[in-house]
Design an enzyme around this catalytic site. Structure first.
Site, PDB file in Angstrom:
ATOM      1  N   HIS A  39      83.524  21.906  37.963  1.00  0.00           N
ATOM      2  CA  HIS A  39      82.691  22.005  36.777  1.00  0.00           C
ATOM      3  C   HIS A  39      82.571  20.413  35.971  1.00  0.00           C
ATOM      4  O   HIS A  39      82.408  20.464  34.762  1.00  0.00           O
ATOM      5  CB  HIS A  39      83.348  22.835  35.619  1.00  0.00           C
ATOM      6  CG  HIS A  39      83.575  24.438  35.969  1.00  0.00           C
ATOM      7  ND1 HIS A  39      84.608  25.157  35.626  1.00  0.00           N
ATOM      8  CD2 HIS A  39      82.776  25.249  36.644  1.00  0.00           C
ATOM      9  CE1 HIS A  39      84.330  26.463  35.959  1.00  0.00           C
ATOM     10  NE2 HIS A  39      83.110  26.326  36.879  1.00  0.00           N
ATOM     11  N   ARG A  96      73.169  19.935  42.881  1.00  0.00           N
ATOM     12  CA  ARG A  96      74.548  20.344  42.395  1.00  0.00           C
ATOM     13  C   ARG A  96      75.205  20.576  43.916  1.00  0.00           C
ATOM     14  O   ARG A  96      74.962  21.347  44.707  1.00  0.00           O
ATOM     15  CB  ARG A  96      74.521  21.586  41.740  1.00  0.00           C
ATOM     16  CG  ARG A  96      75.859  21.856  41.428  1.00  0.00           C
ATOM     17  CD  ARG A  96      76.135  23.159  40.722  1.00  0.00           C
ATOM     18  NE  ARG A  96      77.692  23.468  40.627  1.00  0.00           N
ATOM     19  CZ  ARG A  96      78.026  24.448  40.466  1.00  0.00           C
ATOM     20  NH1 ARG A  96      77.583  25.671  40.675  1.00  0.00           N
ATOM     21  NH2 ARG A  96      79.502  24.624  40.074  1.00  0.00           N
ATOM     22  N   ASN A 155      70.239  24.273  42.181  1.00  0.00           N
ATOM     23  CA  ASN A 155      71.623  24.796  42.396  1.00  0.00           C
ATOM     24  C   ASN A 155      71.872  25.698  43.100  1.00  0.00           C
ATOM     25  O   ASN A 155      71.072  27.022  42.947  1.00  0.00           O
ATOM     26  CB  ASN A 155      72.247  24.940  40.771  1.00  0.00           C
ATOM     27  CG  ASN A 155      73.640  25.700  40.795  1.00  0.00           C
ATOM     28  OD1 ASN A 155      74.070  25.591  41.928  1.00  0.00           O
ATOM     29  ND2 ASN A 155      74.078  25.981  39.770  1.00  0.00           N
ATOM     30  N   ARG A 186      88.608  35.950  38.887  1.00  0.00           N
ATOM     31  CA  ARG A 186      89.712  34.924  39.629  1.00  0.00           C
ATOM     32  C   ARG A 186      90.825  34.931  38.704  1.00  0.00           C
ATOM     33  O   ARG A 186      90.770  34.823  37.530  1.00  0.00           O
ATOM     34  CB  ARG A 186      89.073  33.937  39.901  1.00  0.00           C
ATOM     35  CG  ARG A 186      88.005  33.564  40.647  1.00  0.00           C
ATOM     36  CD  ARG A 186      87.766  32.137  40.962  1.00  0.00           C
ATOM     37  NE  ARG A 186      86.253  32.358  40.400  1.00  0.00           N
ATOM     38  CZ  ARG A 186      85.332  31.099  40.132  1.00  0.00           C
ATOM     39  NH1 ARG A 186      86.011  29.905  40.464  1.00  0.00           N
ATOM     40  NH2 ARG A 186      84.368  31.380  39.688  1.00  0.00           N
ATOM     41  N   ILE A 202      80.790  32.365  27.684  1.00  0.00           N
ATOM     42  CA  ILE A 202      81.665  32.756  26.698  1.00  0.00           C
ATOM     43  C   ILE A 202      82.127  31.787  25.472  1.00  0.00           C
ATOM     44  O   ILE A 202      82.249  32.008  24.487  1.00  0.00           O
ATOM     45  CB  ILE A 202      83.102  33.105  27.471  1.00  0.00           C
ATOM     46  CG1 ILE A 202      82.864  34.370  28.409  1.00  0.00           C
ATOM     47  CG2 ILE A 202      84.132  33.492  26.457  1.00  0.00           C
ATOM     48  CD1 ILE A 202      83.954  34.469  29.322  1.00  0.00           C
ATOM     49  N   HIS A 231      85.416  25.075  29.310  1.00  0.00           N
ATOM     50  CA  HIS A 231      84.344  25.541  29.912  1.00  0.00           C
ATOM     51  C   HIS A 231      84.725  27.042  30.239  1.00  0.00           C
ATOM     52  O   HIS A 231      85.665  27.289  31.109  1.00  0.00           O
ATOM     53  CB  HIS A 231      84.048  24.995  31.126  1.00  0.00           C
ATOM     54  CG  HIS A 231      82.730  25.506  31.914  1.00  0.00           C
ATOM     55  ND1 HIS A 231      81.449  24.839  31.932  1.00  0.00           N
ATOM     56  CD2 HIS A 231      82.644  26.774  32.482  1.00  0.00           C
ATOM     57  CE1 HIS A 231      80.698  25.563  32.834  1.00  0.00           C
ATOM     58  NE2 HIS A 231      81.390  26.488  32.974  1.00  0.00           N
ATOM     59  N   LEU A 232      84.148  27.976  29.697  1.00  0.00           N
ATOM     60  CA  LEU A 232      84.469  29.578  29.871  1.00  0.00           C
ATOM     61  C   LEU A 232      82.966  30.142  30.258  1.00  0.00           C
ATOM     62  O   LEU A 232      82.297  30.634  29.321  1.00  0.00           O
ATOM     63  CB  LEU A 232      85.005  30.016  28.375  1.00  0.00           C
ATOM     64  CG  LEU A 232      86.089  29.330  27.723  1.00  0.00           C
ATOM     65  CD1 LEU A 232      86.554  29.847  26.633  1.00  0.00           C
ATOM     66  CD2 LEU A 232      87.313  29.354  28.806  1.00  0.00           C
ATOM     67  N   GLU A 292      73.846  21.779  32.391  1.00  0.00           N
ATOM     68  CA  GLU A 292      74.297  21.106  33.635  1.00  0.00           C
ATOM     69  C   GLU A 292      73.228  20.662  34.179  1.00  0.00           C
ATOM     70  O   GLU A 292      73.272  19.564  34.798  1.00  0.00           O
ATOM     71  CB  GLU A 292      75.240  21.847  34.497  1.00  0.00           C
ATOM     72  CG  GLU A 292      76.344  22.394  33.833  1.00  0.00           C
ATOM     73  CD  GLU A 292      77.218  23.645  34.504  1.00  0.00           C
ATOM     74  OE1 GLU A 292      76.671  24.687  34.187  1.00  0.00           O
ATOM     75  OE2 GLU A 292      78.122  23.545  35.347  1.00  0.00           O
TER      76      GLU A 292
END
Ligand code: ADP
Length: 394
Positions: free
Chosen positions: A179, A90, A7, A238, A328, A205-206, A381
């Site tokens: 994601h 990735r 990645n 963001r 998270i 997804h956090l 992932e």
């Protein structure tokens, strides 16, 4: 089959070497702060962990360092680079072109380059990772796993923006979604666990980046990130959803340049902009001590997630489970509690005791009478990338 998962980001390369299909992890690590004199190298094999700080000026040097670890007599896991059968990369943006994991050839590399303006912070580095690994592991098959691929099933009504058609038809302006590897992995695990292949799921997804997906029968139907990974939920730095007229007002009314506004919305907003801190652990600690800014930021964060859960339940005409994942989602019982409170109307009732459990495995955290399951599923992932590369190659 030994699959090295890479990645490659703007200043970091993360890697894992996995044996497939047994899913055994041989080793993992990362190089951070590439380009700096004090780059950080981390390498783990079993319970052995190494950390070093040194000058690593380019991605090529970083990859050479990683290869050095893999080949090391004491802590390495291979004795020849030819032992690596495949490298799974990735790749963030595959445009409209790639809905599946793909063997990399010249054309694929050209396309990844072509999609770079759509993901300028990611695709050029993903491509560089590919070019470098081709040199270091010339015998290995190179495979691209696209973040956008899983969302190619979104219907046009969910992906198209209400702007003149020419922008969709000729300029590729649409929601692509990101994601995807994580949403695919956790939704498949949830469906397996529930033994319900047609389940209607909302996967949340956090991490530093945050996104939410409506998944019905294993297909992404709607997703919060859009043309670029900036829309939707409140993220580390963001903003997520904002009224686009704010951008014009910042430029024309307040005198900021477009570049500055981009920086503000991408790097200085979100939880960082609201609290001065982008790390949720610190924000939670300050909220515990009564810090009003942090308390409000956590409430805003959860409120945005709630709104999307409601919208996606409506989009799918039903909801069987919501799934929390990533840094998270997996670890913050506080955010999960704020998201799930006052959701009885939708059939979501949290069990506080299970929500507070520190288990690291897949777990259910709803009460017995909650109509909708609330699941926490650790995302993997890299494993998903290795799995997809393996499935493509066998
Ligand atoms: P990335 O998008 O960089 O992969 P991660 O998935 O690692 O991000 O998530 C990073 C976020 O997870 C950070 O905001 C961090 O504070 C948060 N996090 C990690 N552990 C915990 C924890 N125990 N409690 C609350 N938040 C956590």
């Amino acid at each position: 089959m030994k699959i090295l998962v890479i990645n490659a980001g703007s200043s970091s390369i993360k890697f894992k070497l996995l044996e497939m299909p047994s899913e055994i992890l041989h080793c993992e690590g990362m190089v951070e702060r590439i380009g700096a004199k004090n780059a950080l190298l981390k390498y783990s094999k079993g319970d052995k962990h190494l950390e070093a700080t040194m000058e690593v000026l380019t991605h090529k040097v970083a990859l050479e360092k990683i290869t050095g670890y893999l080949l090391d007599r004491e802590i390495g896991v291979i004795s020849d680079t030819r032992e690596i059968d495949a490298v799974g990369h990735r790749v963030v943006h595959g445009g409209n072109r790639y809905s599946k994991t793909t063997l990399i050839d010249r054309e694929v590399k050209d396309q990844i380059r072509e999609f770079s303006p759509l993901a300028p912070l990611h695709n050029p580095h993903n491509l560089e990772g590919i070019l470098m690994t081709e040199q270091v592991f010339p015998m290995a098959k190179q495979v691209a796993v696209f973040d956008t691929a899983f969302h190619q099933t979104m219907p046009v009504k969910a992906r198209k923006y209400a702007i003149p058609n020419v922008f969709y038809a000729h300029h590729g302006i649409q929601a692509y979604g990101f994601h995807g590897t994580s949403h695919k992995y956790v939704s498949e695990r949830a469906m397996d666990y529930m033994k319900h292949p047609k389940a209607k799921l909302v996967t949340i997804h956090l991490g530093n980046g945050c996104s939410i997906t409506a998944v019905s029968g294993g297909k992404s139907m709607a997703h919060s990130l859009g043309f670029a990974p900036s829309n939707g939920l409140i993220m580390g730095s963001r903003s997520g959803d904002i009224d686009h007229s704010i951008i014009f007002y910042m430029v024309e009314g307040l005198g900021y340049s477009l570049k500055e506004v981009n920086r503000i919305l991408t790097n200085e907003s979100g939880m960082l902009g609201l609290t001065g801190n982008g790390d949720l652990r610190d924000i939670e600690a300050r909220a515990e001590n009564g810090d009003a800014e942090c308390i409000l930021a956590l409430e805003m964060n959860a409120y945005r997630i709630k709104k999307y859960i409601g919208a996606y339940a409506a989009v799918m005409n039903g909801l069987d489970a919501i799934v929390f994942t990533a840094g998270i989602g997996e670890n913050s019982s506080k955010i999960r509690k704020l998201v799930c409170c006052d959701m009885e109307y939708l059939g979501i009732v949290l069990n506080n005791a299970s929500n507070n459990s520190r288990s690291k495995d897949l777990r259910e955290i709803q009460t017995d009478h909650s109509k909708v399951k609330v699941l926490v599923i650790p995302t993997k992932e890299e494993l998903e990338i290795a799995k997809q590369a393996y499935q493509l190659l066998v």
